[in-house]
Design an enzyme around this catalytic site. Structure first.
Site, short mmCIF file in Angstrom:
data_model
loop_
_atom_site.label_atom_id
_atom_site.label_comp_id
_atom_site.label_asym_id
_atom_site.label_seq_id
_atom_site.Cartn_x
_atom_site.Cartn_y
_atom_site.Cartn_z
N GLY A 37 -10.14 4.70 2.60
CA GLY A 37 -8.89 5.46 2.58
C GLY A 37 -8.75 6.40 1.39
O GLY A 37 -9.71 7.04 0.93
N SER A 46 4.92 6.75 -3.12
CA SER A 46 5.03 7.33 -1.77
C SER A 46 6.36 8.04 -1.61
O SER A 46 7.37 7.65 -2.22
CB SER A 46 4.93 6.21 -0.74
OG SER A 46 5.20 6.73 0.55
N TYR A 103 8.43 -2.41 1.99
CA TYR A 103 7.40 -1.48 1.52
C TYR A 103 8.07 -0.32 0.75
O TYR A 103 7.64 0.04 -0.35
CB TYR A 103 6.59 -0.94 2.71
CG TYR A 103 5.56 0.11 2.34
CD1 TYR A 103 4.40 -0.23 1.65
CD2 TYR A 103 5.75 1.45 2.68
CE1 TYR A 103 3.45 0.73 1.31
CE2 TYR A 103 4.80 2.41 2.35
CZ TYR A 103 3.66 2.05 1.66
OH TYR A 103 2.71 3.02 1.33
N ALA A 146 -10.70 1.31 -3.88
CA ALA A 146 -11.46 2.55 -3.67
C ALA A 146 -12.55 2.40 -2.62
O ALA A 146 -13.39 3.28 -2.49
CB ALA A 146 -12.07 3.00 -5.00
N ASN A 147 -12.54 1.29 -1.86
CA ASN A 147 -13.59 1.12 -0.86
C ASN A 147 -13.29 1.88 0.43
O ASN A 147 -14.17 2.04 1.28
CB ASN A 147 -13.80 -0.37 -0.55
CG ASN A 147 -12.52 -1.06 -0.15
OD1 ASN A 147 -11.63 -1.26 -0.98
ND2 ASN A 147 -12.39 -1.41 1.12
N1 LIG Z 1 -1.60 6.40 4.04
C1 LIG Z 1 -0.42 6.93 3.73
O1 LIG Z 1 0.20 7.65 4.53
C2 LIG Z 1 0.17 6.70 2.38
C3 LIG Z 1 1.32 7.44 2.02
C4 LIG Z 1 1.89 7.23 0.79
C5 LIG Z 1 1.33 6.32 -0.09
N2 LIG Z 1 0.23 5.61 0.25
C6 LIG Z 1 -0.32 4.66 -0.73
O2 LIG Z 1 -1.68 4.99 -0.96
C7 LIG Z 1 -2.41 3.84 -1.38
C8 LIG Z 1 -3.69 3.73 -0.61
O3 LIG Z 1 -3.36 3.56 0.76
P1 LIG Z 1 -4.31 3.99 1.97
O4 LIG Z 1 -3.45 4.73 2.92
O5 LIG Z 1 -5.58 4.57 1.50
O6 LIG Z 1 -4.53 2.55 2.62
P2 LIG Z 1 -5.85 1.70 2.96
O7 LIG Z 1 -6.86 2.56 3.61
O8 LIG Z 1 -5.34 0.49 3.66
O9 LIG Z 1 -6.40 1.32 1.50
C9 LIG Z 1 -5.75 0.38 0.70
C10 LIG Z 1 -6.74 -0.10 -0.34
O10 LIG Z 1 -6.06 -1.06 -1.16
C11 LIG Z 1 -6.87 -2.23 -1.21
N3 LIG Z 1 -6.10 -3.43 -1.46
C12 LIG Z 1 -5.11 -3.97 -0.72
N4 LIG Z 1 -4.67 -5.10 -1.28
C13 LIG Z 1 -5.41 -5.28 -2.40
C14 LIG Z 1 -5.45 -6.26 -3.39
N5 LIG Z 1 -4.67 -7.34 -3.34
N6 LIG Z 1 -6.32 -6.13 -4.42
C15 LIG Z 1 -7.15 -5.06 -4.48
N7 LIG Z 1 -7.18 -4.10 -3.54
C16 LIG Z 1 -6.32 -4.22 -2.51
C17 LIG Z 1 -7.56 -2.27 0.15
O11 LIG Z 1 -8.67 -3.15 0.12
P3 LIG Z 1 -9.29 -3.77 1.50
O12 LIG Z 1 -10.07 -2.67 2.13
O13 LIG Z 1 -10.11 -4.90 1.02
O14 LIG Z 1 -8.11 -4.18 2.33
C18 LIG Z 1 -7.95 -0.81 0.27
O15 LIG Z 1 -9.09 -0.55 -0.51
C19 LIG Z 1 -1.43 2.66 -1.22
O16 LIG Z 1 -0.86 2.33 -2.46
C20 LIG Z 1 -0.35 3.21 -0.28
O17 LIG Z 1 0.89 2.57 -0.45
C21 LIG Z 1 -0.36 5.77 1.47
#
Ligand SMILES: NC(=O)c1ccc[n+]([C@@H]2O[C@H](COP(=O)([O-])OP(=O)(O)OC[C@H]3O[C@@H](n4cnc5c(N)ncnc54)[C@H](OP(=O)(O)O)[C@@H]3O)[C@@H](O)[C@H]2O)c1
Length: 331
Positions: free
Chosen positions: A35, A162, A201, A32-33
């Protein structure tokens, strides 16, 4: 493509327009930090939760997010807890901390943390990263938090999946012995096992949908726990950082902001109409049909196999997992 574009531009409701107060409720959001997780936390902070826990791997980034959410929403109930879901010991430590300091019940767990790793890379516990973080880490945390969720009157478990799960190539190949181990080999034995980051993925997100359906079927009828998966739509976030330039250009044209995408996650977590719709897949703030594979006979077989293998893998590193399954779930 037309349908995809129409959906990308759909207007989605703000949680503040329909959601009840979260007063007295404890909510955890992983990753939650930044995105989608950060924006979801901001929405939920405006609903006055009793406790809003940002479960993040980097404490400094998590504290910065807490400060920003406190400043922008006025909520003082936001806190940061350390959690790396790619590490078994970190998941265990998080659950143990919650047992001591969490207050007994957990009302909402949003499992949002995820990676999109285009190259073959491994977690500290030796799993290919997409599978290790998105499926195994997510499932491990869900198992460990289950006893606390089952203490709440109308709990929710939301797993961020997703729409790319629709694009998993030859998903039926997932239905075979040692699925998790075969996806983890250094040297592929066949084309399916060769490393393709995009497919890996997509498979991990199909696993999210299958596993959540398997869990939902095993929740005893005495519990009101609602388990859902949600697709937030294509959003511009740091998840794109290691992706091809073509995909990033495409994203700049059609992707949602993470604020808009996060409305779908908040909806799954707090919309009254979702309560009781356990096992469903949500998209654009409504129920949607998952992929043809997921709802097929082969999909049901893969779902059962994935459940058994996941339990087997996690049970070897964390004896609490099979104990929780035996104590709290139906067969
Ligand atoms: N963006 C899209 O278009 C999209 C579409 C469909 C689904 N999603 C899903 O939405 C979710 C959030 O994605 P987002 O787009 O917001 O991406 P993001 O901005 O990269 O955020 C991902 C978050 O997950 C954290 N994370 C990654 N590995 C981790 C671990 N081992 N332990 C704890 N936290 C971890 C990251 O921490 P750090 O900041 O420390 O790396 C960050 O807070 C994901 O599950 C992704 O698959 C995204």
């Amino acid at each position: 493509m037309l349908k995809f574009l129409q959906e990308q531009y759909r207007t989605l409701p703000l949680p503040s327009t329909y959601a009840p107060s979260l007063a007295g409720k404890t909510v955890i959001i992983t990753g939650a930090n930044v995105g989608l997780g950060f924006e979801t936390a901001k929405h939920l902070a405006t609903l006055h939760p009793g406790r809003l826990i940002l479960a993040c791997r980097d404490p400094k980034k998590a504290q910065a997010a807490v400060r920003e959410i406190q400043q922008s929403t006025g909520s003082k109930r936001v806190e940061a807890w350390q959690l790396d879901i790619s590490s078994n010991s970190s998941v265990k430590a998080f659950a143990e901390k919650f047992a001591k300091e969490g207050g007994g019940k957990l009302d909402v767990l949003i499992e949002n943390a995820g990676v999109n790793s285009p190259k073959m890379d491994r977690t500290p516990d030796g799993w290919e990263k997409n599978i290790g973080v998105n499926h195994l880490g997510t499932s491990h945390l869900a198992f460990r938090m289950l006893p606390f969720l089952l203490q709440a009157p109308q709990p929710r478990l939301v797993i961020v999946a997703s729409a790319v799960h629709y694009f998993t190539k030859q998903p039926e190949l997932m239905n075979r012995a040692d699925l998790l181990q075969s996806l983890n080999k250094d040297k592929p034995a066949n084309k399916f096992e060769g490393f393709d980051g995009t497919q890996r993925y997509n498979i991990s997100k199909t696993m999210n949908v299958l596993w959540a359906r398997a869990l939902a079927k095993r929740i005893p009828s005495s519990s009101a726990l609602t388990v859902t998966t949600v697709a937030p739509g294509f959003c511009i976030s740091s998840l794109l950082r290691d992706q091809s330039i073509r995909l990033r250009i495409f994203a700049s044209l059609v992707a949602r902001t993470t604020e808009v995408g996060s409305r779908t996650i908040a909806h799954a977590a707090v919309a009254p109409e979702v309560q009781g719709k356990t096992g469903v897949y949500l998209s654009n703030c409504e129920e949607a049909e998952p992929s043809d594979f997921v709802i097929s006979k082969a999909g049901a077989e893969t779902e059962a196999k994935l459940w058994d293998e996941t339990l087997d893998v996690l049970g070897k590193v964390d004896p609490e997992v099979p104990r929780i399954v035996q104590t709290h779930l139906c067969n």
